[in-house]
Design a protein around this motif. Structure first.
Motif, PDB file in Angstrom:
ATOM      1  N   SER A 102       0.826  -1.206   0.000  1.00 25.58           N
ATOM      2  CA  SER A 102       0.000   0.000   0.000  1.00 25.58           C
ATOM      3  C   SER A 102       0.860   1.255   0.000  1.00 25.58           C
ATOM      4  CB  SER A 102      -0.905   0.001   1.233  1.00 25.58           C
ATOM      5  OG  SER A 102      -1.558   1.249   1.378  1.00 25.58           O
ATOM      6  N   GLN A 122       1.016  -0.157  -4.770  1.00 27.42           N
ATOM      7  CA  GLN A 122      -0.260   0.522  -5.016  1.00 27.42           C
ATOM      8  C   GLN A 122      -0.067   2.022  -4.916  1.00 27.42           C
ATOM      9  OE1 GLN A 122      -2.164   1.916  -2.093  1.00 27.42           O
ATOM     10  NE2 GLN A 122      -3.670   2.841  -3.459  1.00 27.42           N
ATOM     11  N   TYR A 124      -1.870   6.008  -5.445  1.00 28.21           N
ATOM     12  CA  TYR A 124      -2.854   7.038  -5.784  1.00 28.21           C
ATOM     13  C   TYR A 124      -2.102   8.136  -6.523  1.00 28.21           C
ATOM     14  CZ  TYR A 124      -5.838   4.947  -2.132  1.00 28.21           C
ATOM     15  OH  TYR A 124      -6.589   4.089  -1.356  1.00 28.21           O
ATOM     16  N   SER A 150      -4.886   2.876  -7.971  1.00 24.73           N
ATOM     17  CA  SER A 150      -6.276   2.904  -7.496  1.00 24.73           C
ATOM     18  C   SER A 150      -7.012   4.031  -8.211  1.00 24.73           C
ATOM     19  CB  SER A 150      -6.337   3.112  -5.981  1.00 24.73           C
ATOM     20  OG  SER A 150      -5.899   1.958  -5.303  1.00 24.73           O
ATOM     21  N   ASP A 152     -10.588   4.321  -8.066  1.00 26.51           N
ATOM     22  CA  ASP A 152     -11.961   4.420  -7.561  1.00 26.51           C
ATOM     23  C   ASP A 152     -12.103   5.409  -6.414  1.00 26.51           C
ATOM     24  OD1 ASP A 152     -10.584   3.075  -5.588  1.00 26.51           O
ATOM     25  OD2 ASP A 152     -11.870   1.284  -5.594  1.00 26.51           O
ATOM     26  N   SER A 153     -11.146   6.329  -6.309  1.00 31.53           N
ATOM     27  CA  SER A 153     -11.097   7.190  -5.125  1.00 31.53           C
ATOM     28  C   SER A 153     -10.900   8.662  -5.474  1.00 31.53           C
ATOM     29  CB  SER A 153      -9.968   6.722  -4.194  1.00 31.53           C
ATOM     30  OG  SER A 153     -10.129   5.370  -3.838  1.00 31.53           O
ATOM     31  N   LYS A 214      -6.739  -0.584 -10.496  1.00 31.01           N
ATOM     32  CA  LYS A 214      -7.519  -1.213  -9.425  1.00 31.01           C
ATOM     33  C   LYS A 214      -8.760  -0.363  -9.147  1.00 31.01           C
ATOM     34  CE  LYS A 214      -7.174  -2.597  -4.550  1.00 31.01           C
ATOM     35  NZ  LYS A 214      -8.189  -1.686  -3.987  1.00 31.01           N
ATOM     36  N   GLY A 215      -9.933  -1.023  -9.219  1.00 40.91           N
ATOM     37  CA  GLY A 215     -11.164  -0.313  -8.932  1.00 40.91           C
ATOM     38  C   GLY A 215     -12.111  -0.268 -10.117  1.00 40.91           C
ATOM     39  N   SER A 236     -12.577  -4.329  -8.406  1.00 44.19           N
ATOM     40  CA  SER A 236     -12.532  -4.012  -6.978  1.00 44.19           C
ATOM     41  C   SER A 236     -13.488  -2.884  -6.661  1.00 44.19           C
ATOM     42  CB  SER A 236     -11.104  -3.587  -6.583  1.00 44.19           C
ATOM     43  OG  SER A 236     -11.048  -3.159  -5.237  1.00 44.19           O
ATOM     44  N   HIS A 238     -12.934  -1.498  -3.596  1.00 46.51           N
ATOM     45  CA  HIS A 238     -12.154  -0.991  -2.465  1.00 46.51           C
ATOM     46  C   HIS A 238     -12.569  -1.666  -1.154  1.00 46.51           C
ATOM     47  CE1 HIS A 238      -9.243   2.475  -2.234  1.00 46.51           C
ATOM     48  NE2 HIS A 238      -9.317   2.168  -0.946  1.00 46.51           N
ATOM     49  N   GLN A 242     -15.476   2.594  -0.330  1.00 42.19           N
ATOM     50  CA  GLN A 242     -15.636   3.834  -1.076  1.00 42.19           C
ATOM     51  C   GLN A 242     -17.111   4.128  -1.344  1.00 42.19           C
ATOM     52  OE1 GLN A 242     -12.825   5.492  -0.314  1.00 42.19           O
ATOM     53  NE2 GLN A 242     -12.925   6.378  -2.369  1.00 42.19           N
TER      54      GLN A 242
END
Length: 341
Positions: A102, A122, A124, A150, A152-153, A214-215, A236, A238, A242
């Motif tokens: 992470s 991973q 962001y 990621s 999805d955020s 991812k997401g 995913s 999350h 999320q």
């Protein structure tokens, strides 16, 4: 076995820290739905298939793993155990599993890399592109084999357990070690609601590492990902942390896999608790699964040995259900092995 480890982990952790790891967003509908979706799947085994010994080995992005199982990226492992991500990395390496570190790890990637087997990082994508590029160079130098972005955020989900517990900051002495800038100051992770597909092109322009998104839950996004040259996808939500009410990953997986059409690997996380869940995921179109919360249970209950126990037990369970289903290898799992009511 996982239920026992979960109970031991809950006893070992501070209540607020347990809720952080275990909780989801909103009313936690998606969190529950992930396990429920796997529970709805029914397996239709074949017989007299002469499988002999099974071979679980799986190759992803050029790396061979003992089984189609990786450790999902989860934050703050030193909340769960004093050795934190070092124990997770060591346990995963001993089990022959991949480890996705992470961005919010509480241990520097250089230290993790010293004890890890094959690992991915991973990420962001941060609004400060110079900082992001420096972090990418850092993980490349440490031996990272792929970047897991990621997507999805755009903002943080509302995790109501954390609000009730007043859990907003790490205890003294802990921080996100890989978010230090050139001056040594630790930055906060910044979500970026302005992120678009152009950012993936930018990232491809600064690194030769494979990029895994991812997401992804919508098949149209899977198509776009292929068009934008990524190397893999992770279906995913999350872990339900999320968008509450988002589709369960096992339900989203078949349409995403169909859209990809074998052009790149598809992985899935969320709700994997048994070998039968892994078998179902493979039949629904996944090449491998990622496991999050159970690894944290093992970490909290027994450090590196607990992590290895979780991953070994899942691999052994997968071996058993492959035999019972009449399949020799993960790659040979056919789509007609599953039916959904």
């Amino acid at each position: 076995m996982l239920a026992e480890l979960r109970a031991r982990a809950r006893d070992a952790l501070e209540p607020a820290h347990w809720d952080y790891f275990e909780g989801g967003a909103g009313d936690e509908r998606t969190l529950r739905a992930n396990e429920e979706a796997f529970a709805r799947v029914r397996l239709v085994p074949r017989v007299l298939r002469a499988t002999g010994p099974r071979d679980l080995r799986t190759t992803l992005l050029g790396t061979e793993l003992r089984a189609p199982i990786l450790v999902a990226p989860t934050a703050f492992h030193r909340l769960a155990h004093r050795d934190g991500e070092l124990a997770t990395a060591a346990g995963a390496a001993a089990a022959g599993a991949g480890y996705v570190v992470s961005m919010a790890a509480t241990t520097p990637v250089e230290a993790i890399a010293a004890v890890a087997g094959p690992w991915w990082f991973q990420l962001y994508l941060q609004p400060d592109r110079d900082f992001t590029a420096a972090l990418v160079r850092r993980v490349e130098a440490a031996g990272c084999r792929a970047l897991v972005v990621s997507v999805d955020s755009p903002v943080f989900g509302r995790r109501e357990r954390d609000h009730r517990n007043g859990f907003h900051d790490l205890p003294a002495g802990l921080c996100c070690e890989n978010l230090r800038d050139a001056a040594g100051a630790v930055r906060d992770i910044a979500m970026d609601a302005g992120l678009g597909w152009a950012a993936i092109g930018w990232l491809r322009g600064i690194t030769g590492l494979p990029i895994v998104l991812k997401g992804v839950l919508h098949p149209a996004d899977a198509e776009l990902a292929v068009e934008h040259g990524v190397s893999g996808l992770i279906v995913s939500n999350h872990g339900g942390r999320q968008l509450d009410g988002a589709v369960a990953t096992a339900d989203a997986l078949p349409a995403v896999a169909k859209a990809v059409g074998g052009r790149l690997p598809v992985l899935v996380d969320g709700g994997v608790r048994r070998g039968a869940d892994i078998l179902a995921a493979l039949a629904l179109g996944a090449d491998a699964v990622l496991v999050g919360r159970p690894v944290l249970w093992g970490l909290a209950a027994g450090g590196a040995d607990g992590v290895r126990l979780v991953l070994d037990s899942l691999a052994e369970d997968l071996d058993r259900v492959l035999a019972l289903a009449g399949v020799r290898t993960p790659a040979a799992v056919p789509p007609d092995l599953v039916v959904s009511p």
